[in-house]
Design a protein around this motif. Structure first.
Motif, mmCIF file in Angstrom:
data_model
loop_
_atom_site.group_PDB
_atom_site.id
_atom_site.type_symbol
_atom_site.label_atom_id
_atom_site.label_comp_id
_atom_site.label_asym_id
_atom_site.label_seq_id
_atom_site.Cartn_x
_atom_site.Cartn_y
_atom_site.Cartn_z
ATOM 1 N N ARG A 114 2.520 92.686 -89.452
ATOM 2 C CA ARG A 114 3.471 92.345 -88.713
ATOM 3 C C ARG A 114 4.600 92.183 -89.459
ATOM 4 N NH1 ARG A 114 3.051 87.716 -84.705
ATOM 5 N NH2 ARG A 114 0.807 87.761 -84.360
ATOM 6 N N SER A 115 5.361 92.479 -89.108
ATOM 7 C CA SER A 115 7.107 92.721 -89.958
ATOM 8 C C SER A 115 7.627 91.326 -89.981
ATOM 9 C CB SER A 115 7.932 93.680 -89.819
ATOM 10 O OG SER A 115 9.306 93.603 -89.836
ATOM 11 N N ASN A 116 7.570 90.577 -91.184
ATOM 12 C CA ASN A 116 8.320 89.324 -90.637
ATOM 13 C C ASN A 116 9.564 88.967 -91.944
ATOM 14 O OD1 ASN A 116 6.197 88.608 -89.767
ATOM 15 N ND2 ASN A 116 4.791 89.102 -91.903
ATOM 16 N N THR A 117 10.303 88.246 -92.490
ATOM 17 C CA THR A 117 10.942 86.819 -92.487
ATOM 18 C C THR A 117 11.417 85.999 -93.102
ATOM 19 O OG1 THR A 117 12.869 87.315 -90.269
ATOM 20 C CG2 THR A 117 12.758 89.429 -91.300
ATOM 21 N N VAL A 118 11.938 86.096 -93.526
ATOM 22 C CA VAL A 118 12.178 84.787 -94.555
ATOM 23 C C VAL A 118 13.806 85.007 -95.614
ATOM 24 C CG1 VAL A 118 11.169 84.923 -96.771
ATOM 25 C CG2 VAL A 118 11.443 82.191 -96.121
ATOM 26 N N GLN A 119 14.805 83.182 -95.079
ATOM 27 C CA GLN A 119 15.869 83.684 -95.155
ATOM 28 C C GLN A 119 15.839 82.301 -96.134
ATOM 29 O OE1 GLN A 119 19.035 83.786 -92.410
ATOM 30 N NE2 GLN A 119 20.521 83.992 -94.379
ATOM 31 N N VAL A 120 16.447 81.967 -96.950
ATOM 32 C CA VAL A 120 16.824 81.015 -98.419
ATOM 33 C C VAL A 120 18.292 80.787 -98.012
ATOM 34 C CG1 VAL A 120 16.760 79.595 -100.476
ATOM 35 C CG2 VAL A 120 14.550 81.138 -99.310
ATOM 36 N N ALA A 121 18.972 80.202 -97.319
ATOM 37 C CA ALA A 121 20.578 79.802 -97.412
ATOM 38 C C ALA A 121 20.779 78.819 -97.906
ATOM 39 C CB ALA A 121 20.789 79.688 -96.235
ATOM 40 N N VAL A 122 20.818 78.820 -99.350
ATOM 41 C CA VAL A 122 21.120 77.737 -100.126
ATOM 42 C C VAL A 122 22.352 77.835 -101.259
ATOM 43 C CG1 VAL A 122 20.417 75.839 -102.174
ATOM 44 C CG2 VAL A 122 18.794 76.524 -100.245
ATOM 45 N N LEU A 123 23.672 77.056 -100.785
ATOM 46 C CA LEU A 123 24.987 77.372 -101.742
ATOM 47 C C LEU A 123 25.315 77.919 -103.053
ATOM 48 C CD1 LEU A 123 27.124 75.997 -98.940
ATOM 49 C CD2 LEU A 123 26.797 78.434 -98.818
ATOM 50 N N SER A 124 23.598 76.738 -103.929
ATOM 51 C CA SER A 124 24.368 76.720 -104.954
ATOM 52 C C SER A 124 23.175 77.878 -105.892
ATOM 53 C CB SER A 124 23.535 75.248 -105.403
ATOM 54 O OG SER A 124 22.535 75.049 -104.496
ATOM 55 N N MET A 125 22.594 78.946 -104.847
ATOM 56 C CA MET A 125 22.043 79.454 -105.715
ATOM 57 C C MET A 125 22.404 81.219 -105.575
ATOM 58 S SD MET A 125 18.164 79.277 -103.896
ATOM 59 C CE MET A 125 17.092 78.360 -104.740
ATOM 60 N N ALA A 126 22.940 81.717 -106.711
ATOM 61 C CA ALA A 126 23.295 82.754 -106.855
ATOM 62 C C ALA A 126 22.716 83.823 -106.263
ATOM 63 C CB ALA A 126 23.209 83.557 -107.948
#
Length: 180
Positions: free
Chosen positions: A147-159
């Motif tokens: 499968r084609s999968n995604t993961v997103q980390v939306a943490v503002l303090s991370m460049a």
């Protein structure tokens, strides 16, 4: 036989862009939440036809993985009712920072290789490690379980690079748990 549905990256990319533009996506954490755990997110049950086991996307990551990134204990919330396309979002309500996982349709990554762009469409994203693709800041597409999968980390303090590295680390933890 019903129509086969496919997930496209267009809606994922639009949602990711909208989240980044407003500083994160707000969601309501209701009573239908599932808790992240360190156990496998795979149900051992399969139906009479022998189809693949059900995947609980909220159980694919340990609570420690989530709390380390979101700086607090956060419960996962399923983002779909379709057992073929499980997804989960963890959001810190005080910061609106989040982690999201989407498991794609079966057979969308033949031989666990992400498909090339469709003819006539431009290349999407940039190459990442282990055959992954970066689709945006902290958003990685990866092949696992066919499968084609995604993961997103939306943490503002991370460049950008730090968010990408965190997403890759989570994808590496999720991948081995997705059955074919």
């Amino acid at each position: 036989m019903g129509k086969l549905t496919t997930r496209t990256l267009g809606p994922v990319l639009m949602a990711a862009a909208a989240c980044l533009a407003v500083g994160g996506c707000g969601t309501d954490s209701g009573s239908d939440t599932a808790t992240a755990s360190d156990s496998s997110g795979i149900s051992a049950a399969s139906d009479a036809s022998g189809s693949a086991a059900t995947i609980d996307a909220c159980a694919l990551l340990a609570a420690e993985d989530i709390s380390a990134l979101l700086r607090g204990t956060v419960e996962g919330r399923s983002t779909t009712t379709d057992p073929e396309l499980p997804g989960c979002t963890w959001e810190n309500p005080s910061s609106y920072e989040s982690i999201s996982v989407e498991i794609g349709n079966p057979h969308t990554a033949v031989n666990n290789t992400l498909p090339p762009p469709e003819p006539g469409f431009p290349e999407v994203g940039t190459p990442g490690p282990d055959g992954m693709r970066f689709l945006g800041n902290g958003l990685v597409e990866f092949a696992a379980g066919g499968r084609s999968n995604t993961v997103q980390v939306a943490v503002l303090s991370m460049a950008g690079d730090e968010a990408n590295a965190a997403a890759v680390e989570l994808a590496r933890k999720i991948g081995p748990q997705i059955p074919r």
